[in-house]
Scaffold this motif. Structure first.
Motif, PDB file in Angstrom:
ATOM      1  N   ALA A  66     -22.829 -18.963 -16.166  1.00 34.89           N
ATOM      2  CA  ALA A  66     -23.184 -19.280 -14.917  1.00 34.89           C
ATOM      3  C   ALA A  66     -22.794 -18.428 -13.697  1.00 34.89           C
ATOM      4  CB  ALA A  66     -22.277 -20.676 -14.809  1.00 34.89           C
ATOM      5  N   ASP A  67     -23.339 -18.711 -12.581  1.00 32.30           N
ATOM      6  CA  ASP A  67     -23.033 -17.986 -11.042  1.00 32.30           C
ATOM      7  C   ASP A  67     -21.785 -18.684 -10.435  1.00 32.30           C
ATOM      8  OD1 ASP A  67     -24.634 -15.916 -11.514  1.00 32.30           O
ATOM      9  OD2 ASP A  67     -26.234 -16.916 -10.511  1.00 32.30           O
ATOM     10  N   GLY A  68     -20.897 -18.043  -9.876  1.00 31.70           N
ATOM     11  CA  GLY A  68     -19.612 -18.781  -9.226  1.00 31.70           C
ATOM     12  C   GLY A  68     -19.457 -17.571  -7.934  1.00 31.70           C
ATOM     13  N   VAL A  69     -18.280 -18.299  -7.541  1.00 33.53           N
ATOM     14  CA  VAL A  69     -17.893 -17.594  -6.175  1.00 33.53           C
ATOM     15  C   VAL A  69     -16.667 -16.677  -6.930  1.00 33.53           C
ATOM     16  CG1 VAL A  69     -16.919 -17.618  -4.119  1.00 33.53           C
ATOM     17  CG2 VAL A  69     -18.422 -19.275  -4.723  1.00 33.53           C
ATOM     18  N   TYR A  70     -16.792 -15.284  -6.470  1.00 32.97           N
ATOM     19  CA  TYR A  70     -15.460 -14.297  -6.682  1.00 32.97           C
ATOM     20  C   TYR A  70     -14.425 -14.552  -5.738  1.00 32.97           C
ATOM     21  CZ  TYR A  70     -12.746 -10.723  -7.861  1.00 32.97           C
ATOM     22  OH  TYR A  70     -11.458  -9.901  -8.224  1.00 32.97           O
ATOM     23  N   ARG A  71     -13.209 -14.718  -6.168  1.00 36.77           N
ATOM     24  CA  ARG A  71     -11.893 -14.650  -5.255  1.00 36.77           C
ATOM     25  C   ARG A  71     -11.027 -13.571  -5.527  1.00 36.77           C
ATOM     26  NH1 ARG A  71     -13.866 -17.492  -1.205  1.00 36.77           N
ATOM     27  NH2 ARG A  71     -14.314 -19.519  -1.726  1.00 36.77           N
ATOM     28  N   THR A  72     -10.673 -12.899  -4.777  1.00 35.91           N
ATOM     29  CA  THR A  72      -9.518 -11.876  -4.695  1.00 35.91           C
ATOM     30  C   THR A  72      -8.118 -12.205  -5.310  1.00 35.91           C
ATOM     31  OG1 THR A  72      -9.041 -11.853  -2.726  1.00 35.91           O
ATOM     32  CG2 THR A  72     -10.934 -10.266  -3.022  1.00 35.91           C
ATOM     33  N   PRO A  73      -7.267 -11.147  -5.571  1.00 35.26           N
ATOM     34  CA  PRO A  73      -6.077 -11.702  -6.130  1.00 35.26           C
ATOM     35  C   PRO A  73      -5.167 -12.222  -5.138  1.00 35.26           C
ATOM     36  CG  PRO A  73      -6.819  -9.294  -7.003  1.00 35.26           C
ATOM     37  CD  PRO A  73      -7.781  -9.809  -5.933  1.00 35.26           C
ATOM     38  N   GLY A  74      -5.306 -11.983  -4.179  1.00 36.72           N
ATOM     39  CA  GLY A  74      -4.365 -12.281  -3.115  1.00 36.72           C
ATOM     40  C   GLY A  74      -4.539 -13.803  -2.776  1.00 36.72           C
ATOM     41  N   GLU A  75      -5.706 -14.389  -3.079  1.00 31.96           N
ATOM     42  CA  GLU A  75      -5.788 -15.994  -2.925  1.00 31.96           C
ATOM     43  C   GLU A  75      -5.213 -16.684  -4.200  1.00 31.96           C
ATOM     44  OE1 GLU A  75      -9.841 -16.632  -1.194  1.00 31.96           O
ATOM     45  OE2 GLU A  75     -10.126 -14.435  -2.080  1.00 31.96           O
ATOM     46  N   SER A  76      -4.816 -16.117  -5.145  1.00 30.22           N
ATOM     47  CA  SER A  76      -4.514 -16.724  -6.262  1.00 30.22           C
ATOM     48  C   SER A  76      -3.231 -16.867  -6.898  1.00 30.22           C
ATOM     49  CB  SER A  76      -5.584 -16.037  -7.358  1.00 30.22           C
ATOM     50  OG  SER A  76      -6.679 -15.783  -6.690  1.00 30.22           O
ATOM     51  N   GLN A  77      -2.350 -17.315  -6.330  1.00 29.14           N
ATOM     52  CA  GLN A  77      -0.914 -17.431  -6.843  1.00 29.14           C
ATOM     53  C   GLN A  77      -0.696 -18.880  -7.291  1.00 29.14           C
ATOM     54  OE1 GLN A  77       2.453 -16.048  -5.043  1.00 29.14           O
ATOM     55  NE2 GLN A  77       1.879 -14.142  -5.259  1.00 29.14           N
ATOM     56  N   PRO A  78      -0.141 -19.271  -8.472  1.00 34.52           N
ATOM     57  CA  PRO A  78       0.041 -20.494  -8.903  1.00 34.52           C
ATOM     58  C   PRO A  78       0.902 -21.253  -8.054  1.00 34.52           C
ATOM     59  CG  PRO A  78       1.455 -18.962 -10.146  1.00 34.52           C
ATOM     60  CD  PRO A  78       0.719 -18.154  -9.175  1.00 34.52           C
ATOM     61  N   LYS A  79       0.626 -22.724  -7.897  1.00 28.43           N
ATOM     62  CA  LYS A  79       1.397 -23.425  -6.954  1.00 28.43           C
ATOM     63  C   LYS A  79       2.856 -23.574  -7.222  1.00 28.43           C
ATOM     64  CE  LYS A  79      -1.916 -26.538  -7.620  1.00 28.43           C
ATOM     65  NZ  LYS A  79      -2.427 -27.978  -7.610  1.00 28.43           N
ATOM     66  N   SER A  80       3.214 -23.585  -8.421  1.00 34.88           N
ATOM     67  CA  SER A  80       4.589 -23.965  -8.923  1.00 34.88           C
ATOM     68  C   SER A  80       5.282 -22.830  -9.537  1.00 34.88           C
ATOM     69  CB  SER A  80       4.375 -25.122  -9.887  1.00 34.88           C
ATOM     70  OG  SER A  80       3.328 -24.841 -10.890  1.00 34.88           O
ATOM     71  N   TYR A  81       4.941 -21.802  -9.794  1.00 33.36           N
ATOM     72  CA  TYR A  81       5.474 -20.907 -10.766  1.00 33.36           C
ATOM     73  C   TYR A  81       6.167 -19.704  -9.892  1.00 33.36           C
ATOM     74  CZ  TYR A  81       6.873 -17.910 -14.583  1.00 33.36           C
ATOM     75  OH  TYR A  81       7.908 -17.088 -15.574  1.00 33.36           O
ATOM     76  N   ARG A  82       7.377 -20.190  -9.662  1.00 34.21           N
ATOM     77  CA  ARG A  82       8.255 -18.893  -8.872  1.00 34.21           C
ATOM     78  C   ARG A  82       9.621 -18.683  -9.282  1.00 34.21           C
ATOM     79  NH1 ARG A  82       4.037 -19.051  -6.739  1.00 34.21           N
ATOM     80  NH2 ARG A  82       3.400 -19.557  -4.669  1.00 34.21           N
ATOM     81  N   PRO A  83       9.573 -17.643 -10.373  1.00 33.95           N
ATOM     82  CA  PRO A  83      10.783 -17.339 -11.030  1.00 33.95           C
ATOM     83  C   PRO A  83      11.735 -16.652 -10.073  1.00 33.95           C
ATOM     84  CG  PRO A  83       9.048 -15.913 -11.773  1.00 33.95           C
ATOM     85  CD  PRO A  83       8.312 -17.124 -11.014  1.00 33.95           C
ATOM     86  N   GLN A  84      13.093 -16.984 -10.337  1.00 31.83           N
ATOM     87  CA  GLN A  84      14.114 -16.209  -9.468  1.00 31.83           C
ATOM     88  C   GLN A  84      14.368 -14.781  -9.720  1.00 31.83           C
ATOM     89  OE1 GLN A  84      17.819 -18.494  -9.364  1.00 31.83           O
ATOM     90  NE2 GLN A  84      18.980 -16.793  -8.372  1.00 31.83           N
ATOM     91  N   VAL A  85      13.932 -13.879  -8.957  1.00 31.70           N
ATOM     92  CA  VAL A  85      14.317 -12.471  -9.194  1.00 31.70           C
ATOM     93  C   VAL A  85      15.635 -11.827  -8.724  1.00 31.70           C
ATOM     94  CG1 VAL A  85      12.042 -11.971  -9.808  1.00 31.70           C
ATOM     95  CG2 VAL A  85      12.800 -11.672  -7.469  1.00 31.70           C
ATOM     96  N   LYS A  86      16.056 -12.423  -7.393  1.00 31.56           N
ATOM     97  CA  LYS A  86      17.144 -11.986  -6.758  1.00 31.56           C
ATOM     98  C   LYS A  86      18.369 -12.973  -7.156  1.00 31.56           C
ATOM     99  CE  LYS A  86      14.924  -9.076  -3.312  1.00 31.56           C
ATOM    100  NZ  LYS A  86      14.680  -9.077  -1.749  1.00 31.56           N
ATOM    101  N   PRO A  87      19.568 -12.173  -7.545  1.00 28.90           N
ATOM    102  CA  PRO A  87      20.729 -13.141  -7.911  1.00 28.90           C
ATOM    103  C   PRO A  87      21.389 -13.617  -6.814  1.00 28.90           C
ATOM    104  CG  PRO A  87      21.205 -10.779  -8.013  1.00 28.90           C
ATOM    105  CD  PRO A  87      19.733 -10.747  -7.347  1.00 28.90           C
ATOM    106  N   ASP A  88      21.937 -14.580  -7.177  1.00 30.97           N
ATOM    107  CA  ASP A  88      23.192 -15.352  -6.218  1.00 30.97           C
ATOM    108  C   ASP A  88      24.238 -14.168  -6.190  1.00 30.97           C
ATOM    109  OD1 ASP A  88      25.266 -16.690  -5.253  1.00 30.97           O
ATOM    110  OD2 ASP A  88      24.949 -18.510  -6.539  1.00 30.97           O
ATOM    111  N   LEU A  89      24.288 -13.704  -4.849  1.00 36.51           N
ATOM    112  CA  LEU A  89      25.374 -12.712  -4.663  1.00 36.51           C
ATOM    113  C   LEU A  89      26.923 -12.973  -4.920  1.00 36.51           C
ATOM    114  CD1 LEU A  89      24.014 -10.642  -1.507  1.00 36.51           C
ATOM    115  CD2 LEU A  89      24.234 -10.046  -3.669  1.00 36.51           C
TER     116      LEU A  89
END
Lengths: 170, 588
Positions: free
Chosen positions: B171-194
């Protein structure tokens, strides 16, 4: 897992994307890791953002409950997990439909007990009633226990819905 | 091509892979992915590596990912293509390897109809992946692909499956670039609590008998994390041990390294873990291979646990100070705070601790009987070690079993990403495809699969892949004709009743190499070992070495199942001290 004592019932509220498979992920997590589910309810609560709220009643040691929370949090479609039992006072309600098949004095008694429990009659025949009752799981347990002594019963329970008291939201 | 371009689903797949920086994918075609293979045919930016079994496609992608730090990409068809990939997916899940696996699916209108080569791929792979998707609308395809890469590599890495029905590929569809495509909910913590890092630095400075216990999380955090770890360990002067997955995170030639810990770890590492007063766990997960009997695990220590995955914390062992974050960020903060506060280890206590460790070290726990009558597997690996000494471009993969543990014990890993082994799942058949993936990511490097004769047969067909792409991978078989680790457990725990652990009909591995078009070499005498190794390394083609080793050799040291760190068996003379408790027998 050194401590196997101190098992407690917890009510956990989970905000998830309303998408195919999300419930299977949650249930699969519980069965795959051997956690207990006492009840689970789910329904969409925000159609515009397509969010559903899952309310899970589970039980376990503090270590297990902590694991359940963090394991849920790492599922990709999960937005928020709140352990209502840990995070202050909350309200928990469950609804049940209870059919009681009984005649004569027992039929009348079922109506009286229904009245005491503030259950509503939603269907009636000459030898049966269907009650609608809302309350805590304990209320429902007691109501059903009494009804079972009066006749044949048929039960459908929704599982718990729950919200924290006060101004805090999920 | 910009965002908003109309493309076919198959073209969207290729375009998205390109935009994610993918240059290589591992796969096997079939009916339900033909449109994507057609799109691959029409371009030359992405190289496709044709494996001989879908399981090997995932392992090769793992080898590629682990040796390069990039996401490994897999393309397989529906039904059996997807189910064959499942072992590889679980392997990647257990070892936290970033993989994106595209599976073909029957057209949407046939889903649920038991169509030819249909299976419930998302259902089957749900517990086998970090996350999975079924894309039913071509306009969601690009976003889903980009999101899959985000999920695979962020937080604790893992495999992600995208199931794409064949009609969606057309099927034909619209292409979207990576910048437009982060999940709404998954935000892992990378910086620690100082605040927690500060607390950790105080605990570190006040420790009398400290140890760093380091796992694969440091390798996943990138080479910079290994450098920071090395810097912190050297600044403090404290001992450091690594898990099987952590080998290479700290240089093996360094005096502060105690070797690998755990079931077949060194005496000094396990005893130091048992006797420490502060354990700093960085990117490890207190796995049962590491802890031994959990109730007697490091009884007198305070424990700091640094992990990017909060679910690893307090899962098996209660810790005193959890720090959630990416190892590189946490280590950087620890170094900065240690320096800013002018911390210095308690030198008197530290000296006493190192003196104690020296006593444990003097046991020389990896010793084995030196003989010229038979090739000891350890000897073969020591000679291999000598032959590659000083080289920076040696990548070692393994299968699973005794040879894997000997490779971990006897080969030196001074840098991260050089050691590719199936740690969590323990997948026999992992090593050869992983070596192939590593060789593709590192052309010109020396990629060796240290194998057993039983394991290698589980994915031997990949010799054909090595030949097709002229990959000079080396298969170094320690051939003892037994499923050695099974036999060892039967000897120690099941009264030497060797049930089905002897391979009565093995192929002639030299002829087998020849049949595939590679080179076969064999050593049966001690005097032949060095020559065979030298010839293997000098041969610029795929090589199988049949190293015929002592059939009875067992892997020591060993903590028997259900025993604690201080109950190690050091050699064949040590018997399991008392009847192994039933609790231990049931452990694997």
């Amino acid at each position: 897992m050194t401590q196997e004592t101190n098992i407690r019932r917890h009510t956990i509220s989970v905000l998830v994307d309303n998408e195919p498979g999300v419930l299977a992920r949650v249930i699969g997590l519980f069965s795959g890791r051997g956690y207990n589910i006492e009840s689970l309810t789910v329904a969409e609560i925000d159609a515009s953002d397509s969010l559903s709220r899952i309310t899970i009643v589970t039980s376990g040691t503090p270590m297990i409950i902590e694991q359940i929370k963090v394991q849920l949090e790492r599922l990709v479609p999960v937005h928020k997990v709140k352990d209502l039992t840990l995070e202050g006072p909350f309200i928990e309600r469950e609804m049940a439909l209870v059919k009681v098949v009984a005649n004569g004095e027992k039929r009348v008694e079922s109506l009286r007990i229904g009245d005491v429990f503030k259950a509503r009659v939603v269907d009636a025949t000459i030898s049966s009633f269907v009650f609608e009752i809302t309350g805590t799981a304990d209320d429902l347990d007691r109501f059903i226990d009494l009804m079972q002594q009066l006749g044949e019963v048929d039960i459908s329970r929704t599982g718990a819905a729950a919200l924290s008291r006060g101004t805090s939201t999920l | 091509m910009s965002s908003g371009t109309i493309l076919s689903g198959a073209e969207i797949v290729i375009k998205a892979l390109r935009d994610q920086g993918v240059d290589t994918i591992f796969g096997y075609p079939g009916g339900a992915v033909l449109p994507i293979y057609d799109a691959l045919f029409k371009q030359n930016q992405i190289k496709h590596v044709l494996v001989r079994h879908e399981q090997a496609a995932v392992h090769a992608a793992e080898g590629y990912a682990r040796s390069s730090g990039k996401v490994g990409v897999v393309l397989v068809t529906s039904g059996p293509g997807a189910t064959n990939a499942v072992t590889g997916l679980v392997d990647a899940l257990m070892d936290s390897i970033p993989i994106v696996c595209l599976t073909g699916q029957v057209p949407t209108h046939l889903i649920g109809n038991d169509a030819f080569q249909e299976c419930d791929t998302t259902g089957i792979t749900r517990p086998a992946t970090k996350h999975n998707y079924l894309v039913k609308d071509v306009n969601n395809l690009a976003r889903t692909l980009h999101e899959a890469f985000y999920v695979a590599k962020n937080g604790r890495p893992g495999p992600v499956v995208i199931d794409i029905p064949k009609d969606v590929q057309f099927a034909d569809g619209v292409y979207r670039t990576p910048g437009e495509s982060q999940p709404k909910s998954y935000r892992p913590q990378v910086k620690p609590d100082l605040n927690k890092v500060e607390e950790a630095v105080e605990m570190l400075a006040n420790a009398k008998r400290p140890i760093f216990y380091v796992g694969g999380g440091v390798i996943n955090a990138g080479p910079v994390a290994s450098q920071l770890l090395t810097q912190l360990v050297r600044m403090t002067g404290y001992p450091c041990t690594t898990t099987l997955m952590g080998l290479g995170a700290y240089p093996a030639h360094d005096q502060q390294w105690l070797g690998m810990l755990g079931m077949h770890g060194t005496y000094e590492a396990n005893l130091a873990m048992h006797g420490c007063d502060l354990m700093v766990c960085v990117g490890a997960r207190f796995d049962d291979r590491v802890t031994g009997k959990i109730s007697e695990f490091s009884p007198g220590s305070k424990k700091i646990h640094i992990d990017i995955d909060p679910s690893n914390i307090n899962k098996n062992v209660r810790v005193d100070l959890p720090i959630v974050g990416d190892a590189a960020y946490v280590l950087e903060d620890m170094i900065r705070i240690w320096k800013a506060r002018n911390k210095r280890a308690d030198q008197v206590a530290l000296k006493a601790w190192w003196d104690q460790i020296a006593v444990w070290r003097s046991k020389d726990c990896l010793r084995y009987e030196k003989t010229d009558k038979v090739i000891k597997p350890q000897y073969a690996l020591e000679r291999l070690r000598a032959a590659v000494a000083g080289r920076d471009d040696v990548y070692i993969s393994t299968e699973v079993g005794q040879h894997q543990m000997w490779a971990a014990q006897f080969l030196p890993f001074n840098k991260p990403n050089r050691w590719l082994t199936s740690g969590g799942l323990g997948t026999m058949g992992y090593g050869l495809p992983a070596a192939i993936g590593a060789q593709i990511a590192n052309p010109g490097a020396l990629c060796i699969d240290v194998a057993g004769e039983a394991s290698i047969l589980m994915n031997i067909q990949e010799m054909a892949t090595a030949l097709q792409y002229r990959l000079p991978v080396k298969v170094f078989i320690l051939n003892n004709q037994w499923m050695g680790m099974v036999r060892q457990w039967q000897e120690l725990l099941h009264g030497s009743r060797y049930s089905e652990s002897y391979s009565e009909a093995l192929p002639d591995f030299v002829k087998l190499a020849d049949a595939f078009g590679g080179v076969g070499l064999r050593a049966t005498k001690v005097s032949e070992v060095d020559d065979v190794i030298a010839e293997m390394i000098a041969t610029p083609r795929p090589v199988i070495v049949d190293m015929c080793v002592d059939q009875k050799e067992n892997c020591f040291p060993m903590i028997p199942g259900g025993k604690a760190h201080n109950e190690m068996l050091l050699g064949p003379a040590d018997k399991v001290s008392e009847a192994t408790p039933e609790e231990g027998m049931v452990l694997v």
